[in-house]
Design a protein around this motif. Structure first.
Motif, PDB file in Angstrom:
ATOM      1  N   SER A  78       0.795  -1.074   0.143  1.00  9.36           N
ATOM      2  CA  SER A  78      -0.083   0.054  -0.036  1.00  9.36           C
ATOM      3  C   SER A  78       0.794   1.415  -0.011  1.00  9.36           C
ATOM      4  CB  SER A  78      -0.956   0.066   1.284  1.00  9.36           C
ATOM      5  OG  SER A  78      -0.241  -0.001   2.300  1.00  9.36           O
ATOM      6  N   GLU A  79       2.159   1.067   0.329  1.00 11.49           N
ATOM      7  CA  GLU A  79       3.055   2.256   0.357  1.00 11.49           C
ATOM      8  C   GLU A  79       3.109   2.806  -0.951  1.00 11.49           C
ATOM      9  OE1 GLU A  79       4.472   3.939   3.026  1.00 11.49           O
ATOM     10  OE2 GLU A  79       3.894   2.279   4.420  1.00 11.49           O
ATOM     11  N   TYR A 132       1.079   4.065  -2.614  1.00 15.87           N
ATOM     12  CA  TYR A 132       0.277   5.421  -2.565  1.00 15.87           C
ATOM     13  C   TYR A 132       0.640   6.413  -1.883  1.00 15.87           C
ATOM     14  CZ  TYR A 132      -3.151   1.675  -4.097  1.00 15.87           C
ATOM     15  OH  TYR A 132      -3.889   0.684  -4.924  1.00 15.87           O
ATOM     16  N   ASP A 145       1.363   9.257   0.625  1.00 12.97           N
ATOM     17  CA  ASP A 145       0.479  10.001   1.441  1.00 12.97           C
ATOM     18  C   ASP A 145      -0.721  10.325   0.539  1.00 12.97           C
ATOM     19  OD1 ASP A 145      -0.716  11.434   3.490  1.00 12.97           O
ATOM     20  OD2 ASP A 145       0.596  12.699   3.489  1.00 12.97           O
ATOM     21  N   HIS A 191      -9.153   8.754  -0.972  1.00 19.22           N
ATOM     22  CA  HIS A 191      -9.603   7.799   0.063  1.00 19.22           C
ATOM     23  C   HIS A 191     -10.976   7.314  -0.102  1.00 19.22           C
ATOM     24  CE1 HIS A 191      -8.744   6.777   4.206  1.00 19.22           C
ATOM     25  NE2 HIS A 191      -9.851   6.887   4.415  1.00 19.22           N
ATOM     26  N   GLN A 223      -8.350   4.116  -1.116  1.00 20.12           N
ATOM     27  CA  GLN A 223      -7.187   3.980  -2.324  1.00 20.12           C
ATOM     28  C   GLN A 223      -7.796   2.929  -3.179  1.00 20.12           C
ATOM     29  OE1 GLN A 223      -5.409   4.022   1.036  1.00 20.12           O
ATOM     30  NE2 GLN A 223      -6.359   6.018   0.672  1.00 20.12           N
ATOM     31  N   PHE A 248      -1.960  -4.242   2.184  1.00 27.36           N
ATOM     32  CA  PHE A 248      -1.995  -3.384   3.324  1.00 27.36           C
ATOM     33  C   PHE A 248      -1.579  -3.995   4.524  1.00 27.36           C
ATOM     34  CE2 PHE A 248      -4.146  -1.348   0.065  1.00 27.36           C
ATOM     35  CZ  PHE A 248      -4.384  -0.221   0.160  1.00 27.36           C
ATOM     36  N   ARG A 273      -4.763   3.495   9.721  1.00 27.13           N
ATOM     37  CA  ARG A 273      -4.376   2.439   8.989  1.00 27.13           C
ATOM     38  C   ARG A 273      -5.688   1.363   8.885  1.00 27.13           C
ATOM     39  NH1 ARG A 273      -1.287   5.963   8.361  1.00 27.13           N
ATOM     40  NH2 ARG A 273       1.091   5.683   8.336  1.00 27.13           N
ATOM     41  N   PRO A 289       2.183   8.671   6.234  1.00 29.45           N
ATOM     42  CA  PRO A 289       0.989   9.099   5.516  1.00 29.45           C
ATOM     43  C   PRO A 289      -0.325   9.175   6.395  1.00 29.45           C
ATOM     44  CG  PRO A 289       2.008   6.952   4.833  1.00 29.45           C
ATOM     45  CD  PRO A 289       2.745   7.311   5.969  1.00 29.45           C
ATOM     46  N   ARG A 328      -4.807   5.671   5.465  1.00 32.76           N
ATOM     47  CA  ARG A 328      -4.638   4.413   4.713  1.00 32.76           C
ATOM     48  C   ARG A 328      -5.736   3.523   4.681  1.00 32.76           C
ATOM     49  NH1 ARG A 328       0.397   2.951   3.547  1.00 32.76           N
ATOM     50  NH2 ARG A 328       0.638   5.050   2.585  1.00 32.76           N
TER      51      ARG A 328
END
Length: 228
Positions: A18-19, A21, A23, A27, A29, A74, A112, A173, A176
């Motif tokens: 998921s990183e 994406y 920051d 929303h 994502q 994620f 998260r 971020p 998430r």
């Protein structure tokens, strides 16, 4: 690894993140979102490394007809995680068990989404057994702030555990949360284990490894003595 997959005709799984994406400005994502990543930030070697891996995988897929599958994973938790790996769930669980304060960075309002390991494994298997390249978001859409996560850990382990606030890390971020519509539609997958159900299994495993499973060690000692 992509070259090896090309030579032997293997199906290649890229466990992305998921990183990619960064920051996010979108929303939740979706896989169509290109992300908001700082290419020179302190976290960028991981973010951009995974983005590059996705690029290479798709180049091999298009140019060399390598069968690739891309999963954007994620936050995942569960038994057998490294106790001191620095991930937030591991940190909170280990700190609560050791009677240390739970360290929350910043104001604790960053969010998260946490999926139990068995849900992730099922998603990866469905991805590899299916005919869709991806990328697919594999995560639990249940969204928690860091403070809410700390409170769930308190409820599970120690209601008196103290929360300690520290300065936030750079490029952390703010939000998430996965949009898993694509995985539901094309893979027939969605997570089944909510955080409050999965966390006790991780806590039990961490407790045994931090403090030792005395029943096992006693049995082992007896066996050793008998064999000697």
């Amino acid at each position: 690894m992509l070259g090896l997959a090309k030579r032997v005709g293997a199906r290649f799984l890229l466990t992305s993140t998921s990183e990619v994406y960064g920051d996010p400005l979108q929303h939740p994502q979706a896989e169509t979102y290109w992300g908001n990543v700082n290419p020179i930030g302190v976290r960028s070697c991981y973010d951009e490394g995974k983005r590059t891996a996705e690029t290479l995988s798709m180049d091999y897929h298009r140019g060399a007809r390598v069968e690739v599958r891309i999963a954007r994973i994620f936050n995942t938790y569960g038994p057998r995680m490294c106790i001191d790996d620095g991930r937030v769930v591991s940190n909170f669980v280990a700190q609560a068990l050791r009677k240390e304060p739970l360290t929350v960075y910043g104001d604790g309002k960053q969010t998260r989404s946490f999926q139990y390991v068995s849900d992730l494994v099922e998603g990866l298997m469905k991805l590899m057994e299916g005919e869709h390249v991806g990328p697919f978001n594999l995560g639990n859409p249940g969204e928690f702030t860091m403070l809410e996560l700390a409170q769930v850990v308190q409820e599970t382990i120690d209601p008196n555990a103290r929360i300690e606030f520290r300065p936030n890390t750079e490029d952390d971020p703010h939000k998430r949360k996965p949009d898993i519509s694509r995985a539901k539609d094309l893979l027939g997958w969605e997570p089944k284990v909510p955080l409050r159900h999965g966390l006790p299994f991780m806590v039990s495993d961490f407790r045994k490894r931090i403090f030792g499973d005395h029943s096992t060690s006693t049995t082992s000692s007896s066996s050793s003595s008998a064999s000697v």
